[in-house]
Design an enzyme around this catalytic site. Sequence first.
Site, PDB file in Angstrom:
ATOM      1  N   ASP A 185       0.831  -1.214   0.000  1.00 65.18           N
ATOM      2  CA  ASP A 185       0.000   0.000   0.000  1.00 65.18           C
ATOM      3  C   ASP A 185       0.862   1.260   0.000  1.00 65.18           C
ATOM      4  O   ASP A 185       1.981   1.259   0.504  1.00 65.18           O
ATOM      5  CB  ASP A 185      -0.915  -0.029   1.238  1.00 65.18           C
ATOM      6  CG  ASP A 185      -2.076   0.940   1.106  1.00 65.18           C
ATOM      7  OD1 ASP A 185      -2.330   1.433  -0.012  1.00 65.18           O
ATOM      8  OD2 ASP A 185      -2.725   1.217   2.138  1.00 65.18           O
TER       9      ASP A 185
ATOM     10  N   ASN B  62     -11.074  -2.487  -5.065  1.00 64.11           N
ATOM     11  CA  ASN B  62     -10.323  -1.575  -5.939  1.00 64.11           C
ATOM     12  C   ASN B  62     -11.009  -1.328  -7.289  1.00 64.11           C
ATOM     13  O   ASN B  62     -10.695  -0.359  -7.983  1.00 64.11           O
ATOM     14  CB  ASN B  62      -8.882  -2.065  -6.165  1.00 64.11           C
ATOM     15  CG  ASN B  62      -7.998  -1.919  -4.951  1.00 64.11           C
ATOM     16  OD1 ASN B  62      -7.076  -2.712  -4.734  1.00 64.11           O
ATOM     17  ND2 ASN B  62      -8.240  -0.906  -4.123  1.00 64.11           N
TER      18      ASN B  62
HETATM   19  C1  IPE Z   1      -5.433  -2.664  -0.059  1.00 69.13           C
HETATM   20  O1  IPE Z   1      -5.118  -1.335  -0.242  1.00 69.13           O
HETATM   21  C2  IPE Z   1      -5.421  -3.371  -1.372  1.00 69.13           C
HETATM   22  C3  IPE Z   1      -4.122  -3.511  -2.008  1.00 69.13           C
HETATM   23  C4  IPE Z   1      -2.961  -3.154  -1.530  1.00 69.13           C
HETATM   24  C5  IPE Z   1      -4.152  -4.156  -3.273  1.00 69.13           C
HETATM   25  P1  IPE Z   1      -6.216  -0.211  -0.370  1.00 69.13           P
HETATM   26  O2  IPE Z   1      -5.476   1.072  -0.485  1.00 69.13           O
HETATM   27  O3  IPE Z   1      -7.183  -0.522  -1.437  1.00 69.13           O
HETATM   28  O4  IPE Z   1      -6.967  -0.303   1.049  1.00 69.13           O
HETATM   29  P2  IPE Z   1      -7.792   0.766   1.857  1.00 69.13           P
HETATM   30  O5  IPE Z   1      -8.797   1.325   0.912  1.00 69.13           O
HETATM   31  O6  IPE Z   1      -6.829   1.815   2.330  1.00 69.13           O
HETATM   32  O7  IPE Z   1      -8.367   0.016   3.003  1.00 69.13           O
HETATM   33  C1  IPE Z   2      -1.688   0.291  -3.305  1.00 70.24           C
HETATM   34  O1  IPE Z   2      -1.468   1.638  -3.355  1.00 70.24           O
HETATM   35  C2  IPE Z   2      -1.895  -0.292  -4.672  1.00 70.24           C
HETATM   36  C3  IPE Z   2      -3.266  -0.729  -4.939  1.00 70.24           C
HETATM   37  C4  IPE Z   2      -4.273  -0.679  -4.125  1.00 70.24           C
HETATM   38  C5  IPE Z   2      -3.517  -1.268  -6.259  1.00 70.24           C
HETATM   39  P1  IPE Z   2      -2.664   2.683  -3.319  1.00 70.24           P
HETATM   40  O2  IPE Z   2      -3.028   3.009  -4.726  1.00 70.24           O
HETATM   41  O3  IPE Z   2      -3.758   2.218  -2.448  1.00 70.24           O
HETATM   42  O4  IPE Z   2      -1.925   3.923  -2.655  1.00 70.24           O
HETATM   43  P2  IPE Z   2      -2.535   4.942  -1.595  1.00 70.24           P
HETATM   44  O5  IPE Z   2      -3.063   4.132  -0.449  1.00 70.24           O
HETATM   45  O6  IPE Z   2      -3.614   5.682  -2.312  1.00 70.24           O
HETATM   46  O7  IPE Z   2      -1.379   5.797  -1.208  1.00 70.24           O
HETATM   47 MG    MG Z   3      -4.140   2.430  -0.438  1.00 68.20          MG
END
Ligand code: IPE
Ligand code: IPE
Ligand code: MG
Length: 369
Positions: free
Chosen positions: A143, A191
């Site tokens: 993340d 997502n």
């Molecule tokens: C969790 O991250 C999913 C992945 C890393 C693929 P998210 O960024 O989607 O999670 P939330 O929304 O902060 O809980």
């Molecule tokens: C994790 O990074 C990757 C996926 C969920 C695909 P994020 O895209 O959630 O990054 P933040 O949480 O917005 O920084």
């Molecule tokens: Mg995230």
Amino acid sequence: MVIVLDDDFYFINHVQFLCRGKSIPCTPYSSPQELFHAARRPEFAKAKVLIINYAMSEMNGFKIFRQIEEYCPSSLVVYVLKSSQNSTPEISEVVVSERSVKVASKNHINSLMREIELLYQNEVPKLEASKPVLPRHIGIIMDGNGRWAQQKGVERTEGHRQGLEVAKTLIQHAARKGIRYLTLYAFSTENWQRDPKEVAFLNLALKQYLLSERTTMMENNIRFYPIGRIDDFNEDVQELLRVTIEATRGNTGMTLVLAVSYGGQTEIIDAMQLIGKKIQNNQLLPEEITHQTLLDHLYFPELKECDFVIRTSGECRLSNFLTYQSAYSELYFTPILWPDFTPQHFDEALDVYRSRERRFGRETAIRFG
Ligand code: IPE
Ligand code: IPE
Ligand code: MG
């Protein structure tokens, strides 16, 4: 090496713990398939002891013993362990497929360890005994790509691009360290709700990853398996996933599990539907459902429990990751954003894991890998 074949991970951990206390290297396997897959490794030939759970041994059908004949050195001492029935003698000997097999109760594990210790006397390689133990299954919630990009004043997709490079480096690093299962959370069921442009980019990145990294997987002896609602993807991505599974099927090193269109709750629902169908078809009775039944119907049954979950970017939640498998996971949260995560950070996390005490509800702490 002592090999343990059991589906009760508390027991596996306990034996590992006892073995380490007695300086005997110990390798757990939790299904006959896994065991015999591993049996082709050269170090397996050095194994002196195999401990098998009675139920898994199918002793009456001699099935597993035929495979033992084929794969294992004839000097291998086999112990079959029954769960704690009072009637089981301390250690008795039977002959199966012309091989002497010792039958014991799990209650008598300490006497068993004394016997095993004798077999290994004067032969335990000191170096190997002090080798730090690794978690069997590590899950990583990668993340912070978006925030990384924001901090740099670039598009979110740049964060994903850099995140992918970090994932590639880490996969190789984990494989070389001897991690057996690495599950990377790449795309959640939630997502899909993101901006369609970002979703399209992530789908394309998955496709490119599968196309470009197959060679690296083969070179590093990595086996690939995806978990999630694979049907949610376009047919071309689904086909690439299938091809990659097939191409890497025979690899015996680390198993890389990619969680894509994955949600832990959805996984449990999907498992319940499969179980429900079996009940409807009279293949299963409701009262026969156990923890093992649930595990057997998840997307990748051999994955089993997750020992260690790492999440980057400072968020302290699981976000629907390995919901069933993380019931007893050790959790590790780091503020590092995923695109900045290095193999050194990973090794630091493993050091923290090793310092943890896992008790599984018992009064004594069990340290294990
Ligand atoms: C969790 O991250 C999913 C992945 C890393 C693929 P998210 O960024 O989607 O999670 P939330 O929304 O902060 O809980
Ligand atoms: C994790 O990074 C990757 C996926 C969920 C695909 P994020 O895209 O959630 O990054 P933040 O949480 O917005 O920084
Ligand atoms: Mg995230």
